[in-house]
Design an enzyme around this catalytic site. Structure first.
Site, mmCIF file in Angstrom:
data_model
loop_
_atom_site.group_PDB
_atom_site.id
_atom_site.type_symbol
_atom_site.label_atom_id
_atom_site.label_comp_id
_atom_site.label_asym_id
_atom_site.label_seq_id
_atom_site.Cartn_x
_atom_site.Cartn_y
_atom_site.Cartn_z
ATOM 1 C CE LYS A 205 -0.292 4.180 2.911
ATOM 2 N NZ LYS A 205 0.242 3.450 4.073
ATOM 3 C CB THR B 12 -0.939 0.021 1.234
ATOM 4 O OG1 THR B 12 -0.192 -0.353 2.388
ATOM 5 C CG2 THR B 12 -2.105 -0.926 1.042
HETATM 6 C C1 26Q Z 1 0.608 -14.168 12.917
HETATM 7 C C2 26Q Z 1 0.783 -15.112 13.909
HETATM 8 C C3 26Q Z 1 1.545 -14.833 15.033
HETATM 9 C C4 26Q Z 1 2.117 -13.575 15.163
HETATM 10 C C5 26Q Z 1 1.939 -12.623 14.174
HETATM 11 C C6 26Q Z 1 1.199 -12.927 13.046
HETATM 12 C C7 26Q Z 1 1.024 -11.901 11.985
HETATM 13 C C8 26Q Z 1 0.866 -10.565 12.312
HETATM 14 C C9 26Q Z 1 0.735 -9.606 11.328
HETATM 15 C C10 26Q Z 1 1.024 -12.255 10.638
HETATM 16 C C11 26Q Z 1 0.885 -11.284 9.642
HETATM 17 C C12 26Q Z 1 0.741 -9.942 9.984
HETATM 18 C C13 26Q Z 1 0.631 -8.864 9.001
HETATM 19 C C14 26Q Z 1 0.608 -9.042 7.693
HETATM 20 C C15 26Q Z 1 0.584 -7.907 6.767
HETATM 21 O O1 26Q Z 1 0.754 -6.764 7.153
HETATM 22 N N1 26Q Z 1 0.379 -8.176 5.475
HETATM 23 C C16 26Q Z 1 0.350 -7.112 4.485
HETATM 24 O O2 26Q Z 1 -0.998 -6.686 4.320
HETATM 25 C C17 26Q Z 1 -1.062 -5.542 3.482
HETATM 26 C C18 26Q Z 1 -2.505 -5.082 3.449
HETATM 27 O O3 26Q Z 1 -3.283 -5.982 2.717
HETATM 28 C C19 26Q Z 1 -0.523 -5.865 2.100
HETATM 29 O O4 26Q Z 1 -0.522 -4.680 1.341
HETATM 30 C C20 26Q Z 1 0.893 -6.427 2.191
HETATM 31 O O5 26Q Z 1 1.327 -6.851 0.909
HETATM 32 C C21 26Q Z 1 0.931 -7.589 3.160
HETATM 33 O O6 26Q Z 1 2.262 -8.025 3.354
#
Ligand code: 26Q
Length: 793
Positions: free
Chosen positions: A645, A641
């Site tokens: 921006k 995203t």
């Molecule tokens: C899962 C299990 C245990 C601990 C943490 C997590 C965890 C926490 C956060 C797993 C994933 C996330 C975050 C993921 C994330 O930010 N993904 C992003 O999402 C955006 C919005 O859709 C996309 O633009 C990005 O490409 C993507 O990486």
């Protein structure tokens, strides 16, 4: 407004205007503004209630909001009024805004998306609640010590939070553990432990203030905060353990944005906020409508990734155990109400929990998951699926240690499953969800991400906003796609001069800030090349750094050439347990130190790693960027995203055909973006064919020289082996295909140099970027969710 602020300063802050300090004025300004917000908030809530409208519930472990003051003032159209009122007391609104701490209740993209969505929901006048956790400590503060990341606790609530309202009457008991006993013709879950969830509400103001929605975050407390009998018996610590267990649930945000889940505390956090939210939704529905069976007509529950996926089992449980529905009826109603967004295909980010832990913590949910599973697998068998497909669809991973698969649970319990960019959605159908997609072929759909143009253009870049307004009027403020009117002026020299002047002013402001905070001097006439995002191997900050080293070598070997002066800016946090990501930060700092102090580059190249990258810093740096680095290994960045921006603020993108970059390219045109590298299909094919990174490296002199300089300690004379393993990994495996894309990337960077040397051409491209990315407004994204998934528009 002036009189109101003075009144608030006296009667609520308790200060005489002569004695008031900056912080007192800041509090007075917020409280005065807040009254205006509250009136509209109450109005919006009443309107929804009276009309009996369907509500949207956005469940998310993360809301990466940043600051609220400027957003609220701007969306209420009170910027000038506020500036005027404060000016009478020789105060600058911008200076007061800087006093607000960032609400950093998120890691990165997913949490920031939730914040943009909340603003667009209010803007589009959709009744909506965001549900999450009121973390006491949000995303850690990053300090750089001798080039290494150090994590410090972030205490955003230290001076109180004027935006929040605790709702003691909206409290629910959340159970954990215990047993399930027969009762009548059903069962009763008797938890071993109960914790109270209490709502804390924050208003979310939409553009032009038409609607104010609620962000409802849960905080936790023990039912019996202090066990007096234990205390009186001398067990002073034991008397407080329940409150400590409750506190731990909302203490800290997990600072990892892709991680093998395994920590019980994480699952407890997920269940805590999800169960409180579902209870709140069900209570509201029954109170207003009386009949639980109409829930799906009045409520749409969107799961932001699998973190709240337990909602599927919790809602089914409430319907069966508390509202007396048959399992089948409960299940169908759940599916009609719930939908799920997937944000990643990375295997390490797919949540699954060890079955014994899950069963012990949530025994009733485990029973229901078995019941759901047998229903889903029965449908698969009826459809003629073989054993391998059945195993892939199962909610239980039977390979080795048994685990509960949250993505399969979320998919099964949802009528809609969406990806966040076109490529990502197609890959969902081909990879993780291939078999579930065969069984339920109508459920997967795409909703390409977007960003709010209020925060990410209007508020962060007022200079550009007024230049655009002069040329095409202010209609784009209400419909970002009207920016396309700028296309007609892309080659207009007068507009170009103005756009360039704004960009330069933004670069000067950023350079001043960096000089003040880091002591590094940047030339505002150099090309500002920016990569800001979480540090991750798949995002390939290392590719950018290796190319930086190669460029440094080239400049030193050919000082006679006309090099384009560049500033390479990096920023981002590494998960505290992510060794290679932390090493990449150290490498950026090692490279910066060496290059910035080498007189032979003559200021042609500067490298900076800005500490503690966060939402507020993004608002400063994005308007000042010339080049946006979006260079992930194709197929791995779900959307991105930040890419949107930057383009909206007139930076050109250098990027791979990954995530939303592909759609950005389609909108801005091939001539206004610099694309390089393997496609997602080519990455998959190279991997399948047996990719040999060593051979690729040896075929590229520039790459092998840069890699060996890093590996042999040219940038780490104090510890020559520091990067031996990191670089060794590229030779041995190179999972993220850095080597395969290096030559293409380096060549693309030289194309960027060529374009920069044609300022008029560059400027026309920048304008065409601004003009054509209005589609990436989160208003468009939310309108699509509202029409296709939630049925509220
Ligand atoms: C899962 C299990 C245990 C601990 C943490 C997590 C965890 C926490 C956060 C797993 C994933 C996330 C975050 C993921 C994330 O930010 N993904 C992003 O999402 C955006 C919005 O859709 C996309 O633009 C990005 O490409 C993507 O990486």
């Amino acid at each position: 407004m002036d009189a109101r602020i003075i009144d608030v300063l006296r009667h609520r802050v308790g200060k005489d205007e002569r004695a008031a300090k900056e912080h007192d004025w800041y509090n007075a300004a917020i409280l005065a503004l807040r009254d205006e917000v509250i009136d509209r908030w109450i109005g919006s809530t009443r309107r929804t209630y009276e009309a009996g409208d369907k509500r949207v519930y956005y469940l998310s472990m993360e809301f990466l909001i940043g600051r609220l003051l400027r957003d609220a003032i701007s969306n209420l159209g009170l910027t000038e009024v506020m500036e005027g009122a404060l000016g009478k007391h020789d105060l600058e609104l911008a200076a007061l805004e800087e006093l607000e701490p960032d609400a950093a209740l998120g890691n990165g993209g997913l949490g920031r998306l939730a914040a943009c969505f909340m603003e667009s929901l209010a803007t589009l006048d959709i009744p909506a609640y965001g549900y999450g956790i009121r973390y006491v400590n949000g995303m850690f503060r990053q300090r750089i010590d001798d080039g290494w990341q150090v994590e410090l606790p972030e205490n955003w609530l230290a001076h109180g939070n004027p935006w929040e309202f605790e709702r003691r009457e909206s409290a629910y008991l959340i159970g954990f553990g215990g047993e399930v006993n027969p009762q009548g013709d059903g069962v009763v879950w008797v938890p071993a432990e109960e914790i109270e969830a209490t709502a804390v509400d924050t208003p979310v103001v939409g553009w032009r203030g038409k609607r104010v929605n609620t962000l409802r975050l849960w905080t936790a407390s023990a039912i019996d905060p202090i066990k007096l009998d234990a205390f009186n018996a001398g067990d002073h610590i034991g008397a407080l353990t329940e409150q400590m267990r409750a506190d731990s649930l909302v203490r800290v945000l997990y600072p990892a944005d892709s991680h093998k889940a395994g920590q019980e505390l994480r699952l407890r956090q997920e269940y805590f906020f999800t169960a409180a939210s579902i209870q709140d939704i069900v209570r509201r529905h029954v109170q207003y409508e009386g009949d639980i069976r109409t829930l799906c007509d009045k409520a749409a529950i969107q799961l932001n990734d699998t973190h709240p996926a337990i909602a599927v089992a919790e809602l089914t449980r409430l319907l069966v155990d508390e509202h007396g529905l048959e399992f089948n009826e409960a299940w169908v109603l759940t599916q009609k109400t719930v939908s799920y967004t997937n944000h990643t295909l990375l295997p390490e980010a797919l949540e699954s929990w060890p079955l014994p832990m899950f069963e012990q913590l949530l025994p009733r949910h485990m029973q229901l998951i078995y019941a759901i599973n047998s229903r889903v697998l029965r449908e698969a068998r009826k459809a003629g699926f073989d054993d391998a497909m059945i195993a892939a669809i199962s909610l239980i991973d039977e390979g080795g240690e048994r685990r509960v698969r949250m993505a399969n649970l979320a998919f099964s319990g949802s009528h809609s499953i969406n990806g966040v960019a076109a490529l990502h959605t197609e890959l969902m159908k081909e990879t993780v969800f291939a078999d579930l997609h065969k069984l339920y072929p109508t459920r997967i759909n795409n909703k390409t991400n977007g960003v709010t143009p209020r925060r990410w253009l209007q508020q962060c870049n007022p200079g550009l906003t007024s230049v655009i307004t002069e040329v095409i009027g202010d209609g784009f403020l209400d419909d970002a796609e009207e920016l396309s009117a700028l296309n007609a002026f892309a080659d207009d020299a007068a507009l170009c001069d103005k756009v360039r002047a704004v960009k330069r002013a933004n670069k000067v402001a950023l350079a001043d800030h960096i000089k003040r905070t880091m002591g590094v001097r940047l030339d505002p006439d150099a090309l500002f090349d920016v990569q800001i995002k979480r540090i991750h191997e798949y995002k390939r900050q290392l590719l950018n750094l290796v190319e930086t080293v190669a460029l440094y070598d080239q400049i030193r070997s050919h000082p006679e050439r006309d090099w384009v002066p560049r500033v390479k800016i990096f920023g981002g946090k590494a998960a505290p347990s992510y060794h290679n990501a932390k090493l990449v930060i150290k490498l950026a700092n090692d490279i910066a130190r060496r290059i910035n102090s080498d007189p032979s580059v003559g200021g042609l190249l500067k490298v900076v790693f800005v500490p503690n990258y966060n939402v507020s810093f993004a608002e400063r740096i994005i308007p000042a960027a010339d080049l946006s680095e979006q260079i992930s290994t194709a197929g791995m960045e779900a959307s991105g995203t930040g890419n949107m921006k930057f383009a909206l603020n007139g930076a050109l993108t250098i990027g791979t055909l990954d995530g939303a970059n592909i759609e950005i390219k389609d909108k801005v045109g091939d001539d206004n973006i610099v694309i390089f590298g393997l496609t997602a299909a080519e990455v998959a094919a190279r991997r399948a064919d047996g990719y040999d990174p060593r051979a690729v490296i040896e075929a590229s002199l520039e790459l092998s020289q840069a890699l060996s300089a890093i590996a042999t300690g040219v940038f780490s004379p104090d510890d020559r082996d520091r990067y031996a393993d990191l670089i060794g990994g590229i030779y041995e495996r190179d999972w993220f295909m850095l080597a395969a894309d290096f030559d293409g990337y380096a060549a693309a960077q030289r194309t960027v140099d060529k374009r920069w040397e044609d300022p008029a051409g560059w400027c026309a491209s920048a304008i065409r970027n601004i003009a054509n990315v209005g589609w990436f407004s989160s208003d468009r994204t939310i309108a699509e969710y509202a029409k296709d998934i939630w049925k509220v528009m």
